[in-house]
Motif scaffolding. Structure first.
Motif, PDB file in Angstrom:
ATOM      1  N   ALA A   1      44.213  -4.832  16.110  1.00 49.16           N
ATOM      2  CA  ALA A   1      43.045  -5.707  15.943  1.00 49.16           C
ATOM      3  C   ALA A   1      41.835  -4.917  15.475  1.00 49.16           C
ATOM      4  CB  ALA A   1      42.742  -6.419  17.255  1.00 49.16           C
ATOM      5  N   ALA A   2      41.640  -3.723  16.033  1.00 46.22           N
ATOM      6  CA  ALA A   2      40.505  -2.886  15.636  1.00 46.22           C
ATOM      7  C   ALA A   2      40.604  -2.511  14.162  1.00 46.22           C
ATOM      8  CB  ALA A   2      40.451  -1.630  16.509  1.00 46.22           C
ATOM      9  N   LEU A   3      41.807  -2.180  13.704  1.00 50.12           N
ATOM     10  CA  LEU A   3      41.989  -1.834  12.293  1.00 50.12           C
ATOM     11  C   LEU A   3      41.755  -3.043  11.407  1.00 50.12           C
ATOM     12  CD1 LEU A   3      42.783   0.339  10.223  1.00 50.12           C
ATOM     13  CD2 LEU A   3      45.172  -0.383  10.517  1.00 50.12           C
ATOM     14  N   CYS A   4      42.190  -4.205  11.854  1.00 42.45           N
ATOM     15  CA  CYS A   4      41.981  -5.436  11.095  1.00 42.45           C
ATOM     16  C   CYS A   4      40.495  -5.663  10.848  1.00 42.45           C
ATOM     17  CB  CYS A   4      42.585  -6.624  11.833  1.00 42.45           C
ATOM     18  SG  CYS A   4      42.393  -8.214  10.985  1.00 42.45           S
ATOM     19  N   TYR A   5      39.683  -5.546  11.882  1.00 41.13           N
ATOM     20  CA  TYR A   5      38.244  -5.763  11.733  1.00 41.13           C
ATOM     21  C   TYR A   5      37.589  -4.641  10.921  1.00 41.13           C
ATOM     22  CZ  TYR A   5      38.559  -9.563  15.119  1.00 41.13           C
ATOM     23  OH  TYR A   5      38.872 -10.738  15.748  1.00 41.13           O
ATOM     24  N   GLU A   6      38.069  -3.422  11.128  1.00 33.59           N
ATOM     25  CA  GLU A   6      37.516  -2.286  10.375  1.00 33.59           C
ATOM     26  C   GLU A   6      37.730  -2.453   8.871  1.00 33.59           C
ATOM     27  OE1 GLU A   6      38.612   2.421   9.607  1.00 33.59           O
ATOM     28  OE2 GLU A   6      39.154   1.525  11.537  1.00 33.59           O
ATOM     29  N   LYS A   7      38.885  -2.971   8.494  1.00 32.60           N
ATOM     30  CA  LYS A   7      39.246  -3.114   7.082  1.00 32.60           C
ATOM     31  C   LYS A   7      38.910  -4.498   6.524  1.00 32.60           C
ATOM     32  CE  LYS A   7      41.179   0.974   6.664  1.00 32.60           C
ATOM     33  NZ  LYS A   7      40.656   2.007   5.741  1.00 32.60           N
ATOM     34  N   ASN A   8      38.228  -5.325   7.342  1.00 33.09           N
ATOM     35  CA  ASN A   8      37.935  -6.710   6.936  1.00 33.09           C
ATOM     36  C   ASN A   8      39.208  -7.443   6.530  1.00 33.09           C
ATOM     37  OD1 ASN A   8      35.075  -6.561   7.310  1.00 33.09           O
ATOM     38  ND2 ASN A   8      34.951  -5.379   5.410  1.00 33.09           N
ATOM     39  N   GLY A   9      40.258  -7.210   7.326  1.00 34.72           N
ATOM     40  CA  GLY A   9      41.551  -7.809   7.029  1.00 34.72           C
ATOM     41  C   GLY A   9      41.710  -9.184   7.636  1.00 34.72           C
ATOM     42  N   ALA A  10      42.917  -9.699   7.543  1.00 36.02           N
ATOM     43  CA  ALA A  10      43.226 -11.016   8.102  1.00 36.02           C
ATOM     44  C   ALA A  10      44.619 -10.964   8.715  1.00 36.02           C
ATOM     45  CB  ALA A  10      43.162 -12.091   7.026  1.00 36.02           C
ATOM     46  N   LEU A  11      44.746 -11.568   9.905  1.00 34.52           N
ATOM     47  CA  LEU A  11      46.006 -11.503  10.641  1.00 34.52           C
ATOM     48  C   LEU A  11      46.249 -12.794  11.408  1.00 34.52           C
ATOM     49  CD1 LEU A  11      48.430  -9.908  11.955  1.00 34.52           C
ATOM     50  CD2 LEU A  11      46.803  -9.197  13.729  1.00 34.52           C
ATOM     51  N   ILE A  12      47.474 -13.282  11.322  1.00 35.66           N
ATOM     52  CA  ILE A  12      47.980 -14.261  12.274  1.00 35.66           C
ATOM     53  C   ILE A  12      49.240 -13.668  12.878  1.00 35.66           C
ATOM     54  CG2 ILE A  12      48.911 -16.565  12.662  1.00 35.66           C
ATOM     55  CD1 ILE A  12      47.358 -17.526  10.241  1.00 35.66           C
ATOM     56  N   SER A  13      49.206 -13.422  14.176  1.00 29.38           N
ATOM     57  CA  SER A  13      50.378 -12.942  14.902  1.00 29.38           C
ATOM     58  C   SER A  13      50.778 -14.019  15.895  1.00 29.38           C
ATOM     59  CB  SER A  13      50.049 -11.642  15.641  1.00 29.38           C
ATOM     60  OG  SER A  13      51.128 -11.248  16.457  1.00 29.38           O
ATOM     61  N   SER A  14      52.021 -14.436  15.830  1.00 34.54           N
ATOM     62  CA  SER A  14      52.477 -15.507  16.715  1.00 34.54           C
ATOM     63  C   SER A  14      53.880 -15.207  17.214  1.00 34.54           C
ATOM     64  CB  SER A  14      52.471 -16.860  15.987  1.00 34.54           C
ATOM     65  OG  SER A  14      52.954 -17.876  16.828  1.00 34.54           O
ATOM     66  N   SER A  15      54.123 -15.561  18.469  1.00 34.89           N
ATOM     67  CA  SER A  15      55.471 -15.412  19.008  1.00 34.89           C
ATOM     68  C   SER A  15      56.418 -16.433  18.395  1.00 34.89           C
ATOM     69  CB  SER A  15      55.445 -15.588  20.529  1.00 34.89           C
ATOM     70  OG  SER A  15      54.949 -16.870  20.872  1.00 34.89           O
ATOM     71  N   ASN A  16      55.859 -17.486  17.785  1.00 30.08           N
ATOM     72  CA  ASN A  16      56.708 -18.527  17.208  1.00 30.08           C
ATOM     73  C   ASN A  16      55.886 -19.341  16.209  1.00 30.08           C
ATOM     74  OD1 ASN A  16      58.407 -20.846  16.796  1.00 30.08           O
ATOM     75  ND2 ASN A  16      59.496 -20.274  18.668  1.00 30.08           N
ATOM     76  N   PHE A  17      56.309 -19.370  14.965  1.00 32.52           N
ATOM     77  CA  PHE A  17      55.574 -20.096  13.925  1.00 32.52           C
ATOM     78  C   PHE A  17      56.057 -21.530  13.732  1.00 32.52           C
ATOM     79  CE2 PHE A  17      54.251 -15.834  12.820  1.00 32.52           C
ATOM     80  CZ  PHE A  17      52.938 -16.031  12.417  1.00 32.52           C
ATOM     81  N   SER A  18      57.079 -21.924  14.451  1.00 32.35           N
ATOM     82  CA  SER A  18      57.580 -23.289  14.333  1.00 32.35           C
ATOM     83  C   SER A  18      56.469 -24.291  14.616  1.00 32.35           C
ATOM     84  CB  SER A  18      58.730 -23.498  15.324  1.00 32.35           C
ATOM     85  OG  SER A  18      58.944 -24.869  15.570  1.00 32.35           O
ATOM     86  N   LEU A  19      56.354 -25.294  13.758  1.00 30.72           N
ATOM     87  CA  LEU A  19      55.331 -26.319  13.959  1.00 30.72           C
ATOM     88  C   LEU A  19      55.579 -27.059  15.269  1.00 30.72           C
ATOM     89  CD1 LEU A  19      55.079 -27.780  10.336  1.00 30.72           C
ATOM     90  CD2 LEU A  19      54.006 -25.732  11.298  1.00 30.72           C
ATOM     91  N   GLY A  20      56.848 -27.356  15.547  1.00 32.80           N
ATOM     92  CA  GLY A  20      57.197 -28.051  16.783  1.00 32.80           C
ATOM     93  C   GLY A  20      56.877 -27.244  18.015  1.00 32.80           C
ATOM     94  N   VAL A  21      57.144 -25.947  17.975  1.00 31.30           N
ATOM     95  CA  VAL A  21      56.848 -25.089  19.127  1.00 31.30           C
ATOM     96  C   VAL A  21      55.350 -25.016  19.380  1.00 31.30           C
ATOM     97  CG1 VAL A  21      56.782 -22.668  19.871  1.00 31.30           C
ATOM     98  CG2 VAL A  21      58.936 -23.701  19.164  1.00 31.30           C
ATOM     99  N   ASN A  22      54.556 -24.995  18.327  1.00 25.93           N
ATOM    100  CA  ASN A  22      53.113 -24.922  18.530  1.00 25.93           C
ATOM    101  C   ASN A  22      52.551 -26.221  19.113  1.00 25.93           C
ATOM    102  OD1 ASN A  22      51.723 -22.260  17.515  1.00 25.93           O
ATOM    103  ND2 ASN A  22      53.496 -22.604  16.228  1.00 25.93           N
ATOM    104  N   VAL A  23      53.158 -27.346  18.776  1.00 23.19           N
ATOM    105  CA  VAL A  23      52.828 -28.593  19.478  1.00 23.19           C
ATOM    106  C   VAL A  23      53.291 -28.495  20.934  1.00 23.19           C
ATOM    107  CG1 VAL A  23      53.278 -31.070  19.609  1.00 23.19           C
ATOM    108  CG2 VAL A  23      52.888 -29.985  17.390  1.00 23.19           C
TER     109      VAL A  23
END
Length: 233
Positions: free
Chosen positions: A83-105
């Motif tokens: 996370a620190a590197l992401c902010y330092e480099k003005n990056g973008a990140l989505i980290s998820s244990s599960n990207f399934s649309l149904g699981v997120n509901v």
């Protein structure tokens, strides 16, 4: 959209097919035996590798100014560093244990139910997750996310795979055949039980969600979740 696939196992191959069907191009397919050559041509990277490679993969993307979708689990002890590197480099990140649309509901339902059930001490929560025998982490990242959703909205303060102490959520982790993923949250009392369950039929749900997240993150900076992507907040 030009995509770098970091990790080209079964999930990577499904993501490749889904991405091409949605009109995107794969410019890098990296496995343990290949390099990052071609990463600079990508608009976004999707990481479904292994825990030991995830931090290096994500860091390489930030250093190349490439936003990252990470579905690899088991590396979160290094999350603060990433996370620190992401902010330092003005990056973008989505980290998820599960990207399934149904699981997120399902995550949202789980949190809402936990808030309701926190008022009824006669019910005790327990969880069960079932995955294929090749899954490396135990319990699954999805099960941990579900447990954390309960912890944030109830009296419970931790989870365990062993016999639970007071205020601990017991997670039973099973490994069987080729099961893509089943998660069950049960509130048991002496008189009845309340249960919510999500069953994945195949890997396509994870792949579709990851590609949708990749489409969404283009042009953004910061750390986001699937709640942002699906406007569940």
């Amino acid at each position: 959209m030009k995509i770098a696939l970091l990790g080209y196992g079964k999930m990577g191959q499904v993501i490749e097919r889904i991405a091409i069907e949605r009109g995107h191009e794969i410019v890098l397919k990296k496995d343990e035996n290949s390099t990052f050559e071609g990463l600079s041509n990508a608009d976004v990277a999707i990481d479904f590798s292994v825990p030991t490679a995830a931090v290096s993969n994500i860091s390489s993307c930030f250093n190349a100014n490439i936003p990252v979708i990470s579905g690899t689990t088991g590396w979160l002890e290094n999350y603060d560093e990433v996370a620190a590197l992401c902010y330092e480099k003005n990056g973008a990140l989505i980290s998820s244990s599960n990207f399934s649309l149904g699981v997120n509901v399902f995550f949202e339902l789980n949190e809402y139910l936990a808030k309701i059930m926190s008022k009824f001490e006669s019910y005790k929560v327990e969880m069960e997750e079932i995955h294929h025998t090749q899954k490396l982490d135990e319990p699954s990242g999805t099960a941990i996310s579900l447990a954390n959703g309960i912890i944030e909205n109830s009296k419970y303060n931790n989870w365990t795979l062993k016999n639970p102490e007071a205020n601990q959520i017991h997670i039973e982790a099973k490994r069987s055949g080729t099961v893509p993923g089943t998660h069950i949250v049960t509130y048991n009392s002496a008189v009845d039980a309340i249960e919510i369950k999500h069953t994945a039929h195949n890997r396509e749900g994870f792949a579709i969600g990851a590609v949708i997240a990749a489409e969404w993150i283009i042009g953004k900076q910061g750390i986001f979740t699937m709640k942002d992507v699906l406007e569940l907040k």
